[in-house]
Design a protein around this motif. Structure first.
Motif, PDB file in Angstrom:
ATOM      1  N   GLU A 183       2.381   8.376  -4.295  1.00 23.91           N
ATOM      2  CA  GLU A 183       1.443   8.123  -5.392  1.00 23.91           C
ATOM      3  C   GLU A 183       1.995   8.727  -6.680  1.00 23.91           C
ATOM      4  OE1 GLU A 183      -0.457   6.809  -7.753  1.00 23.91           O
ATOM      5  OE2 GLU A 183      -1.554   6.203  -5.944  1.00 23.91           O
ATOM      6  N   PRO A 184       2.762   7.957  -7.444  1.00 23.31           N
ATOM      7  CA  PRO A 184       3.391   8.478  -8.667  1.00 23.31           C
ATOM      8  C   PRO A 184       2.405   9.025  -9.692  1.00 23.31           C
ATOM      9  CG  PRO A 184       4.382   6.388  -8.029  1.00 23.31           C
ATOM     10  CD  PRO A 184       3.185   6.573  -7.162  1.00 23.31           C
ATOM     11  N   ALA A 185       1.160   8.581  -9.662  1.00 22.34           N
ATOM     12  CA  ALA A 185       0.178   9.065 -10.634  1.00 22.34           C
ATOM     13  C   ALA A 185      -0.127  10.550 -10.466  1.00 22.34           C
ATOM     14  CB  ALA A 185      -1.112   8.256 -10.520  1.00 22.34           C
ATOM     15  N   LEU A 186       0.305  11.150  -9.351  1.00 29.32           N
ATOM     16  CA  LEU A 186       0.094  12.581  -9.117  1.00 29.32           C
ATOM     17  C   LEU A 186       1.219  13.453  -9.689  1.00 29.32           C
ATOM     18  CD1 LEU A 186      -1.212  12.585  -5.418  1.00 29.32           C
ATOM     19  CD2 LEU A 186      -2.466  13.433  -7.423  1.00 29.32           C
ATOM     20  N   ALA A 187       2.170  12.866 -10.359  1.00 28.59           N
ATOM     21  CA  ALA A 187       3.355  13.621 -10.807  1.00 28.59           C
ATOM     22  C   ALA A 187       2.983  14.844 -11.637  1.00 28.59           C
ATOM     23  CB  ALA A 187       4.288  12.702 -11.596  1.00 28.59           C
ATOM     24  N   GLY A 188       2.052  14.700 -12.562  1.00 23.53           N
ATOM     25  CA  GLY A 188       1.692  15.816 -13.413  1.00 23.53           C
ATOM     26  C   GLY A 188       0.920  16.909 -12.702  1.00 23.53           C
ATOM     27  N   TYR A 189       0.310  16.575 -11.566  1.00 23.00           N
ATOM     28  CA  TYR A 189      -0.508  17.548 -10.837  1.00 23.00           C
ATOM     29  C   TYR A 189       0.270  18.230  -9.709  1.00 23.00           C
ATOM     30  CZ  TYR A 189      -4.859  19.463  -8.899  1.00 23.00           C
ATOM     31  OH  TYR A 189      -5.857  20.303  -8.469  1.00 23.00           O
ATOM     32  N   ALA A 190       1.463  17.764  -9.423  1.00 22.50           N
ATOM     33  CA  ALA A 190       2.226  18.259  -8.268  1.00 22.50           C
ATOM     34  C   ALA A 190       2.411  19.770  -8.247  1.00 22.50           C
ATOM     35  CB  ALA A 190       3.576  17.546  -8.205  1.00 22.50           C
ATOM     36  N   PRO A 191       2.640  20.450  -9.375  1.00 25.14           N
ATOM     37  CA  PRO A 191       2.815  21.909  -9.304  1.00 25.14           C
ATOM     38  C   PRO A 191       1.557  22.672  -8.929  1.00 25.14           C
ATOM     39  CG  PRO A 191       3.732  21.002 -11.341  1.00 25.14           C
ATOM     40  CD  PRO A 191       2.884  19.935 -10.727  1.00 25.14           C
ATOM     41  N   ARG A 192       0.424  21.990  -8.845  1.00 21.29           N
ATOM     42  CA  ARG A 192      -0.839  22.701  -8.677  1.00 21.29           C
ATOM     43  C   ARG A 192      -1.435  22.582  -7.279  1.00 21.29           C
ATOM     44  NH1 ARG A 192      -4.203  20.906 -13.944  1.00 21.29           N
ATOM     45  NH2 ARG A 192      -5.685  22.413 -13.083  1.00 21.29           N
ATOM     46  N   PHE A 193      -0.698  22.007  -6.329  1.00 21.81           N
ATOM     47  CA  PHE A 193      -1.174  22.015  -4.945  1.00 21.81           C
ATOM     48  C   PHE A 193      -0.015  22.276  -4.000  1.00 21.81           C
ATOM     49  CE2 PHE A 193      -0.206  17.559  -5.774  1.00 21.81           C
ATOM     50  CZ  PHE A 193       0.360  17.092  -4.592  1.00 21.81           C
ATOM     51  N   ALA A 194      -0.355  22.806  -2.811  1.00 20.71           N
ATOM     52  CA  ALA A 194       0.657  23.261  -1.854  1.00 20.71           C
ATOM     53  C   ALA A 194       1.175  22.142  -0.968  1.00 20.71           C
ATOM     54  CB  ALA A 194       0.087  24.385  -0.988  1.00 20.71           C
ATOM     55  N   GLY A 195       0.363  21.148  -0.718  1.00 18.04           N
ATOM     56  CA  GLY A 195       0.760  20.060   0.167  1.00 18.04           C
ATOM     57  C   GLY A 195      -0.421  19.163   0.442  1.00 18.04           C
ATOM     58  N   ALA A 196      -0.200  18.148   1.259  1.00 19.58           N
ATOM     59  CA  ALA A 196      -1.265  17.181   1.528  1.00 19.58           C
ATOM     60  C   ALA A 196      -1.101  16.588   2.922  1.00 19.58           C
ATOM     61  CB  ALA A 196      -1.249  16.061   0.486  1.00 19.58           C
ATOM     62  N   ILE A 197      -2.206  16.074   3.438  1.00 24.25           N
ATOM     63  CA  ILE A 197      -2.207  15.289   4.670  1.00 24.25           C
ATOM     64  C   ILE A 197      -2.301  13.823   4.275  1.00 24.25           C
ATOM     65  CG2 ILE A 197      -3.336  14.809   6.851  1.00 24.25           C
ATOM     66  CD1 ILE A 197      -2.096  17.606   6.670  1.00 24.25           C
ATOM     67  N   HIS A 198      -1.352  13.035   4.748  1.00 28.93           N
ATOM     68  CA  HIS A 198      -1.306  11.611   4.419  1.00 28.93           C
ATOM     69  C   HIS A 198      -1.745  10.800   5.624  1.00 28.93           C
ATOM     70  CE1 HIS A 198       1.176   7.760   3.623  1.00 28.93           C
ATOM     71  NE2 HIS A 198       0.065   7.699   2.927  1.00 28.93           N
ATOM     72  N   THR A 199      -2.743   9.941   5.415  1.00 27.40           N
ATOM     73  CA  THR A 199      -3.209   9.018   6.447  1.00 27.40           C
ATOM     74  C   THR A 199      -2.949   7.608   5.931  1.00 27.40           C
ATOM     75  OG1 THR A 199      -4.966  10.607   6.955  1.00 27.40           O
ATOM     76  CG2 THR A 199      -5.116   8.435   7.976  1.00 27.40           C
ATOM     77  N   PRO A 200      -1.883   6.956   6.391  1.00 27.40           N
ATOM     78  CA  PRO A 200      -1.488   5.661   5.804  1.00 27.40           C
ATOM     79  C   PRO A 200      -2.502   4.547   5.998  1.00 27.40           C
ATOM     80  CG  PRO A 200       0.293   6.619   7.125  1.00 27.40           C
ATOM     81  CD  PRO A 200      -0.931   7.409   7.412  1.00 27.40           C
ATOM     82  N   SER A 201      -3.352   4.642   7.010  1.00 27.01           N
ATOM     83  CA  SER A 201      -4.209   3.510   7.376  1.00 27.01           C
ATOM     84  C   SER A 201      -5.557   3.481   6.664  1.00 27.01           C
ATOM     85  CB  SER A 201      -4.463   3.536   8.884  1.00 27.01           C
ATOM     86  OG  SER A 201      -5.149   4.725   9.244  1.00 27.01           O
ATOM     87  N   GLU A 202      -5.848   4.478   5.833  1.00 30.47           N
ATOM     88  CA  GLU A 202      -7.179   4.544   5.247  1.00 30.47           C
ATOM     89  C   GLU A 202      -7.404   3.477   4.177  1.00 30.47           C
ATOM     90  OE1 GLU A 202      -8.570   5.983   7.463  1.00 30.47           O
ATOM     91  OE2 GLU A 202      -9.238   7.970   6.844  1.00 30.47           O
TER      92      GLU A 202
END
Length: 413
Positions: A183-202
């Motif tokens: 999700e390229p729209a998260l580029a500016g927010y990337a330094p502010r979170f540790a990681g994520a859980i990705h569920t491709p099917s949602e």
């Protein structure tokens, strides 16, 4: 309509939110005569502007052991995304004590398994509806990213992911850089979170549009609707309900389904029955997308802020928060300001955020997070409940409808 050996019985569905309409759809498919009654119109209440995410494979029950360490903030912090405002209400206190009793790892594990199974059935039901009809609901299947602010919360999320993997979910733990690749729209927010859980099917869709499309389809199939018609009581004769009482007169049927969300509790109490449902108030705002590349295509949940983001065509839905504060839909300005601040933090250029369409709704929550589906002990033999889905009403509506129809189909005429 499917061929069915079901006797031509008349079922009255109380409630025209997504849960009640999905039930009406399934019952009509299986040969039942159906009447739907609602105090307002189709898709109002908690179905009108909810978070729009369909969480079929990622479930995190609110009743979780982690709640205990959050209690001081829940009770005292004015800006907490989860709020508990104690009132002189025995129902709130009883619900709250049951909720805290459910905040155990064993209960959370059982609830997760049950919700995932029901969600899988619901996915199949919604997919069948979309395959067989021409409904327009801004549906997308782009997956979901749940962001975690710090390493401790991310580690806890990976434990939940491991549990869900055992139950069949396909998920991945990602670094911020890997999230931006999805999700390229998260580029500016990337330094502010540790990681994520990705569920491709949602997936995501506009719940209100689904409700209106179901209304259109059901009317074409002969389902009767009584709108602007509040149910003031249920007339009982022995072991049966013979009519729903309304200001416009009684509505008779062979069976009754209570899908009234938070209003299910007071209606059941008139019969001496207890439905453990309490309002869990949530908020949303909907904005027009100004810059397509700056708005997320993937569903995003910010776990720390308790805010979800879903793309609905050229709109973005921003929803979140949970307040146990009674039965009211007042929208304080600070709650919408908080949602707008969250949206600007994650996706600053997605919209100008000037024209907001705010909303508040009451999610019907049970202490464990499991819906009330079926008959109640000591209740009339032809009264069925389909309520208490919490924040997962849209996700679970079609699976609940299938289970309910199976129960009614199995009952002798």
């Amino acid at each position: 309509m499917n061929a069915s050996s079901t006797p031509a019985r008349h079922v009255c569905v109380l409630g025209a939110g997504i849960v009640g309409l999905a039930a009406a759809w399934q019952l009509r498919r299986e040969g039942f005569e159906v009447t739907v009654v609602d105090r307002a119109h189709a898709g109002t209440g908690a179905s009108a502007a909810n978070g729009a995410q369909l969480s079929y494979a990622y479930v995190q029950p609110l009743a979780d052991p982690g709640i205990w360490r959050q209690l001081p903030k829940l009770l005292l912090a004015p800006d907490s995304p989860l709020k508990l405002r104690l009132q002189a209400d025995p129902h709130q206190w009883a619900w709250g004590l049951q909720f805290l009793a459910a905040c155990r790892a064993s209960v959370s594990r059982r609830t997760t398994g049950s919700l995932l199974a029901l969600a899988a059935e619901s996915r199949a039901g919604f997919e069948q509806l979309r395959a067989e009809t021409d409904i327009e609901c801004d549906f997308s299947a782009t997956g979901k990213l749940v962001l975690y602010q710090d390493e401790a919360s991310f580690a806890s999320a990976r434990q939940q992911m491991a549990l869900q993997r055992e139950l069949g979910s396909v998920q991945h733990a990602l670094s911020p850089a890997e999230c931006v690749a999805i999700e390229p729209a998260l580029a500016g927010y990337a330094p502010r979170f540790a990681g994520a859980i990705h569920t491709p099917s949602e997936c995501a869709a506009d719940c209100h549009k689904v409700c209106l499309e179901l209304l259109r389809l059901l009317l074409a199939q002969g389902v009767r609707f009584a709108f602007d018609t509040p149910v003031t009581g249920l007339k009982r004769s022995g072991d049966r309900i013979v009519a729903a009482q309304t200001p416009r007169g009684p509505i008779e049927a062979d069976a009754f389904v209570v899908a009234l969300g938070t209003a299910s509790h007071p209606l059941a109490r008139m019969l001496g029955l207890r439905v453990p449902v309490y309002p869990l108030k949530g908020y949303s705002l909907t904005v027009d997308v100004k810059e397509t590349s700056a708005a997320p295509k993937v569903n995003v949940t910010d776990a720390a802020r308790k805010v979800v983001f879903a793309r609905l065509g050229q709109r973005m839905r921003v929803a979140g928060m949970a307040e146990l504060a009674g039965d009211n839909t007042h929208i304080p300005g600070d709650r919408i300001d908080s949602l707008r601040a969250s949206a600007r933090a994650l996706f600053p250029d997605a919209s100008d955020y000037d024209e907001l369409r705010p909303w508040a709704g009451l999610r019907p929550a049970t202490p464990t997070g499991l819906p009330v589906l079926g008959q109640l002990p000591g209740g009339p033999g032809n009264l069925w409940f389909n309520t208490g889905h919490g924040a997962l009403g849209f996700t679970l509506a079609f699976g609940s409808a299938q289970r309910l129809a199976a129960l009614l189909r199995a009952q002798p005429a």
